[in-house]
Every structure is written in C-alpha cells, then in structure tokens.
Design a protein around this motif. Sequence first.
Motif, mmCIF file in Angstrom:
data_model
loop_
_atom_site.group_PDB
_atom_site.id
_atom_site.type_symbol
_atom_site.label_atom_id
_atom_site.label_comp_id
_atom_site.label_asym_id
_atom_site.label_seq_id
_atom_site.Cartn_x
_atom_site.Cartn_y
_atom_site.Cartn_z
ATOM 1 N N THR A 368 0.824 -1.203 0.000
ATOM 2 C CA THR A 368 0.000 0.000 0.000
ATOM 3 C C THR A 368 0.857 1.253 0.000
ATOM 4 O OG1 THR A 368 -1.555 -1.299 1.329
ATOM 5 C CG2 THR A 368 -2.042 1.026 1.051
ATOM 6 N N GLY A 369 1.973 1.215 0.725
ATOM 7 C CA GLY A 369 2.882 2.353 0.711
ATOM 8 C C GLY A 369 3.432 2.609 -0.675
ATOM 9 N N SER A 370 3.750 1.536 -1.403
ATOM 10 C CA SER A 370 4.264 1.675 -2.759
ATOM 11 C C SER A 370 3.211 2.290 -3.676
ATOM 12 C CB SER A 370 4.690 0.306 -3.296
ATOM 13 O OG SER A 370 5.122 0.396 -4.637
ATOM 14 N N LYS A 371 1.967 1.862 -3.537
ATOM 15 C CA LYS A 371 0.884 2.427 -4.348
ATOM 16 C C LYS A 371 0.756 3.929 -4.104
ATOM 17 C CE LYS A 371 -2.071 -1.712 -4.573
ATOM 18 N NZ LYS A 371 -3.371 -2.299 -4.154
ATOM 19 N N TRP A 372 0.791 4.316 -2.835
ATOM 20 C CA TRP A 372 0.620 5.730 -2.511
ATOM 21 C C TRP A 372 1.808 6.557 -3.000
ATOM 22 C CZ3 TRP A 372 -2.293 9.571 -2.013
ATOM 23 C CH2 TRP A 372 -1.921 10.730 -1.326
ATOM 24 N N ASN A 373 3.014 6.058 -2.797
ATOM 25 C CA ASN A 373 4.195 6.809 -3.218
ATOM 26 C C ASN A 373 4.223 6.997 -4.734
ATOM 27 O OD1 ASN A 373 5.156 7.107 -0.601
ATOM 28 N ND2 ASN A 373 6.336 5.216 -0.671
ATOM 29 N N ASP A 381 0.438 14.223 -13.248
ATOM 30 C CA ASP A 381 -0.540 13.633 -14.167
ATOM 31 C C ASP A 381 -1.895 13.679 -13.461
ATOM 32 O OD1 ASP A 381 -2.189 12.066 -15.745
ATOM 33 O OD2 ASP A 381 -0.675 10.540 -16.131
ATOM 34 N N GLY A 382 -2.565 14.815 -13.595
ATOM 35 C CA GLY A 382 -3.801 15.046 -12.839
ATOM 36 C C GLY A 382 -4.857 13.988 -13.041
ATOM 37 N N THR A 383 -4.997 13.493 -14.283
ATOM 38 C CA THR A 383 -6.026 12.485 -14.571
ATOM 39 C C THR A 383 -5.746 11.195 -13.823
ATOM 40 O OG1 THR A 383 -6.403 13.439 -16.758
ATOM 41 C CG2 THR A 383 -7.181 11.190 -16.393
ATOM 42 N N LEU A 384 -4.486 10.727 -13.897
ATOM 43 C CA LEU A 384 -4.101 9.501 -13.188
ATOM 44 C C LEU A 384 -4.330 9.652 -11.694
ATOM 45 C CD1 LEU A 384 -2.684 6.692 -13.208
ATOM 46 C CD2 LEU A 384 -0.522 7.922 -12.883
ATOM 47 N N ASN A 388 -7.352 7.574 -9.260
ATOM 48 C CA ASN A 388 -6.952 6.578 -8.256
ATOM 49 C C ASN A 388 -7.107 7.052 -6.815
ATOM 50 O OD1 ASN A 388 -5.504 4.100 -9.685
ATOM 51 N ND2 ASN A 388 -4.987 5.937 -10.846
ATOM 52 N N ILE A 389 -7.362 8.337 -6.628
ATOM 53 C CA ILE A 389 -7.374 8.878 -5.273
ATOM 54 C C ILE A 389 -8.515 8.306 -4.430
ATOM 55 C CG2 ILE A 389 -8.761 10.918 -5.836
ATOM 56 C CD1 ILE A 389 -5.741 10.835 -3.450
ATOM 57 N N ALA A 390 -9.669 8.054 -5.055
ATOM 58 C CA ALA A 390 -10.829 7.588 -4.285
ATOM 59 C C ALA A 390 -10.572 6.226 -3.653
ATOM 60 C CB ALA A 390 -12.071 7.537 -5.177
ATOM 61 N N ASP A 391 -9.980 5.303 -4.424
ATOM 62 C CA ASP A 391 -9.767 3.957 -3.896
ATOM 63 C C ASP A 391 -8.755 3.949 -2.765
ATOM 64 O OD1 ASP A 391 -10.421 1.039 -4.280
ATOM 65 O OD2 ASP A 391 -8.242 0.943 -4.481
#
Length: 678
Positions: A368-373, A381-384, A388-391
């Motif tokens: 999870t830390g890797s995903k957030w970093n 990249d605002g769209t990316l 992903n921010i909601a999940d």
Amino acid sequence: MSSEEIARKRLNAIQQQLTRSTGPADLSRERANASFDVNQMKTFFAGGKEFSEAMDDAYRFIQRDPELYLGDEYIFDASVTEQREATMRQLRRYVEVRDMLKSSLLVRAFHDAMCQYSEAFSMRLYVHEILFPQALRLFGTSEQYSEWIDDLLSWRIIGCFAMTELGYSSFLRGLETTATFDKKADEFIINSPSILSTKWWVGMAGETATHTIVLAQTVVDGKKCGIDWFVVPLRSRKTGRLVAGVAAGNIGTKYGRNGLDNGWIQFSGIRIPRTNMMMRWASVSPDGKYHPSPNPALSYAPLIGERLEVIRATISTASRALTIACRYGCVRRQGANNEQIMDFQSYYVQLMPGIAGLYVANIIDRITGSKWNKLVDNVDDGTLFLNNIADIHGISAGLKSIYGWWGVDILEFCRRSLGGHAYSSYNAIGEFIQDFSPITTGGGDNYTLMNQAAKYVLGSLKMASNGIKLEGSVAYLNNIQEALSRSNSSMASENEILDLNFITGALAWLSIRKAKAIETTLSGGGVAVWNDNIVHLIKLAEIHTHHYILSEYHNDLVEYGSTEYKDLLPMLTQMGQLWGTYVMQSLLELFLEEGYFSPSQAKMVKKVFYDLCRKTRKEVIPLVDAWAVPDFILKAPLGRYDGDIYPAYFNRVRNTPGCVGVPSYWSKYIKPMTDPDS
C-alpha cells in the motif's frame, strides 16, 4: 502425589529458579525449534539483504553516538523539558549525520532505526520531512514546491501541519479558520475567529516550528469559496519568537510522546502573499477570481500518507512489545510443574495472532505504501491522480482504523502478559502504550474514517449493480450476483479453512451481503437513518478492509514461489492462515447471523484457529528473533535476547536515581512520627 509433595516440589522449583536463571537455556532451546532459516526471514522482513545489513550498521551507529543514544536511565526518568531538549538534540545530530552519509540505503536505514528508537523523534521528523513536504507536493504547483523544499529538507525552516481545530477535529467542512483575500494588497489575511477555530494538536507548533501549512476557508469578496492550504510563518528563524499576528503554545503534558511539542495556534490577522496559497488544484488570481478544485475530497489527500504510516507504526511498536512478551513468556515459569507460561493456552492464544498479524502487516505496508508513493510521484498527471485517489482514500481510512485499534489490543495483551512487571517503566510496555495510543486517533477519528470507508464501499456497490466494472480494493464487488445467489458455505473439512482463497472468498461474500442489507436499510433515508446504522457501517468497513489485507497478502505470497525466499513460504503461509482464521473467528457472529456457517462449521473455524496458535507457539522465539530488534531499542530487561532477564532487571532498578538512601522529606514528615522526642 499428595498435596504436601506437590507443594514441596513447587517450592524446590521456585528456589531453583531464584538461585539459577534458566532463561538463557530456555531461549536457546526455543531457538532450536525453528523450521525456517531465521536469518533469511530477517532479510525478508527487512525487505532485502542489503537493507537488513544497513539496518545493523545504523543500529550500531546510534548506540555508539553519545548525542543519539540517550541511555536507558535517561529515557525513563527524564522530565518533559529534558525529553524535548534531548529529542531536538537528536534531530540536529541526525541531520548532521544524514548529510554526511554517502549511501542512500544507509540513510533510509538510519532514518528507520532512529524512528524505532524514539517515537517522539519519529513524529517530529515525520511532521517536518514528510507531512509538510507532501502537502506541498500534493497541493502546490511545481514552482511552489521548488520554492520551499530546499529550505525544508535542510532544516533552515521547520515546518508543521495545521489542519485540526479545537472544536472540529478533522471535520473539514466545519473548520472556521479563514483566509480572506485582499485584492489591493494581493495578500491573504489569516484569522481564527473563535476559540473553537484554534488549531489543535499540531506537532512541532508548541515550541519549534517556524512555518506551518494551514487548512482554512478561502474567502473572496465576502464569500466562502472552499477550503484550501496556505503556508504561514509562525516564528522568527533567528530568535524563535512568534511573529506578529500569531499566538501559539504547548498543549502540555500528554499521555505519551512528551518529547514532541504538540501545540495550539491562533491567527489574528496575519498577512501572507497570495502566492502562499497552494495552487495546484484550486487557485485565486490577482483579480480575485476563485478557481475551485476538481474534487473537494482532495483536501484530505495529505492524510492518506499519514493514515498509511499507522501500519508502519503498528509494526514498529507491536514488534517490540511482542518480542518482550514472548521472550518473557518463555523464560518465566510457574504452575505445579514449573511450566513456561508461554505453554498455557490462555497466554499464547492472545499473542500468536499478533505474531501472524505483524508478518501480514509487513507485506501490506510495502504494497500500500508503494501504491501511494507512486501516486504522489505522478501527481503532475492530474487524470491519473484523480482516477486513483478515491480507492486509496477509502482503503487508507479502513487500514488506519483496523491497525490502530488492533495495535492497541496487542499492546494491552502484552501488558497483561508481563503481570505486575508491566507497571514498571523500565520494562517499556507502558511507554509503548503511551506513545502509540495518540497516533491511533491522529488524522481523524477512527469511527469517522470507518464511515468514510463504508460510504466508499456502498457507492462502489451501486456502480457494480449498474454493470460498471470496478478495480482496486472493491474489485470483488463485481461478483455481486454470484454472492447474492449463494446462501451458505459448502465447507466440509478443516483443510478447506487453511486455504487463503476460502478465507478471502468468505469475507467477500460477507461484505457483499452486509453492504446489500445496509443499502436496503438506508434507501430513502437521510442523515438520521445513516446515524442509526453507524455500527453496521463500521462493521462493513471492517470486513472490507480485512478482505483487502488478506487478498493482497495472498497475492503477494504467490510471487515468492520462484524467489530466494521460496523456503520461507510454508511459514509465511502459516502466518496468513493464522491471521485469516483470527479474523474469521472474530466475525463468527455475523457469519452465523447471515447463515453462511452452520454451528458445526463455526466450531471448525475456532478449532483450526486454536490449532494454528498452538503450532505457531512452537516457533515463537525464532519468529520474533527474525524481526531483529536490538536490546537497546527494546529498552526492556525482560525482553533481553540472551534470556538472562532477572539480573538485568534488578540492576536497572538498583541504578535508578533515588533507589536507596534517606528521602528528602524524612526529616519534615517521617521523623516527627518515628522520633517524636528528638
């Protein structure tokens, strides 16, 4: 055997224990039980051989450095003022040493080792070097980030993070602090309009921070436009005095982490340049036009990293507490046959889920830390980022709560396991509880966070019901129709329970069933109906989060089959099985209520859980040894690696200030009673 013979045998055993320590032999025998390579497990738990070796180097460096290593007696007997001064001394030395080191790997190890050694140091460093800079990265433009980051990382300015308020905690929509735009001056005026708007619990604000990043209501032309982030000066970098328009001070003595100067802040018309508003997502132009953020939830983004840090904090604190409790449990003896207390089921069944849980948490922290970093690194990249921010926001809310609550439970079990010795500061468990407890509610009350996680699950359920394919932590909701068509489990043997696919499948079924039932209950209702079902919503978030934890752990294990860690797979699988059955047996009431398990199946789940606890007990010392926590980090004589605990404990107590001698108040209060005629 008669009662007299039993008593005599027991007295002989006690006499033997008091005259000759069996601890070293006990732990040596326990270490011989390992079915896996402890050094290899140590390497795995550390995240690789090179980093494991770097951690060993960092530990040695700390223990040999007189400014970093404080000494056991100082740690437990220092005043709040002394603790705060010592923590800042450590920070200054830390920055000096870090800048000298050539290896980035050693820098990271040095950071982790120091954070293990001192929770107050850890939080000071986290607030300044992670929380403040990450807020700049997430909300500031590239130019704004570049403007501040060098001064921050060099400690030419000291930052803190001012979000929560006295009257509103982390209820962002209710925050009262205002940032009013003055078009003529091209400045914002920062105000705290009431006592409720006082920024509260702000780490480093009490004594040391020179700047803060503040969340405030943006006001333009008399209208509140939204909540945004602003950089505001607090103190002179030369004198340490508060700047005009700022009042700040210490919150006072806390339950723990007194080396950290948590404080309060009030703003009275302090002016800052318009460009001190963080303008990546929202902005105010010189002519006073407000450009809103594309998603109001972005205001919570800096807290995602903070929530995920609770996993690491749980691993750090609980690993030390469990190491102490388990080593003590294998050395301490009592009972008719002078048994190791670790062999009593009432003892080991409380601690073994903690062992398993930390091995699982270690992998979840990495994933999870890797995903957030990666998300933070790609914020440009605002769209990316927005997709992903909601999940990750939803799952971080659940993880913070689950690991915060569970960490407190584990520490309490460890406290009980030491008996009366836990009440001695010199055995560290009390310190761990005090230092860990504040972070379990920092960054948002857990009940509020679980409501956020449940809301995310329910929203995702609605999307899945409408045929929208989901990804991330809620992907299992794509199977909603299959779950609703299956009313119960076909489990027929205990071996099925040991399959992690079975456990995650059961949790997915329960989450969908629970979510669907809550959706029906809430249909057509408002806030009052939601509030009347908060207990059910929290339980839904709990099930969902546990499904995520075990699914990610299981998926990660599969990848180790072809690596140098393949020989560890049997034990790592056992850790997942124990944690999974621990979760399932804690949810048995719901499984029975929903009719998924029959009473006989529920009994099988409990039996498998107890069997796994007993199996894990046999290798408990090798499992905690693999965490490789040095004695000076443990700070507890009862947790010594060599098992020679009693002489070490007695010597620690004997060497404390005021251990022996006539007390200073003898003549004033005691002598008049004991020697009235003198």
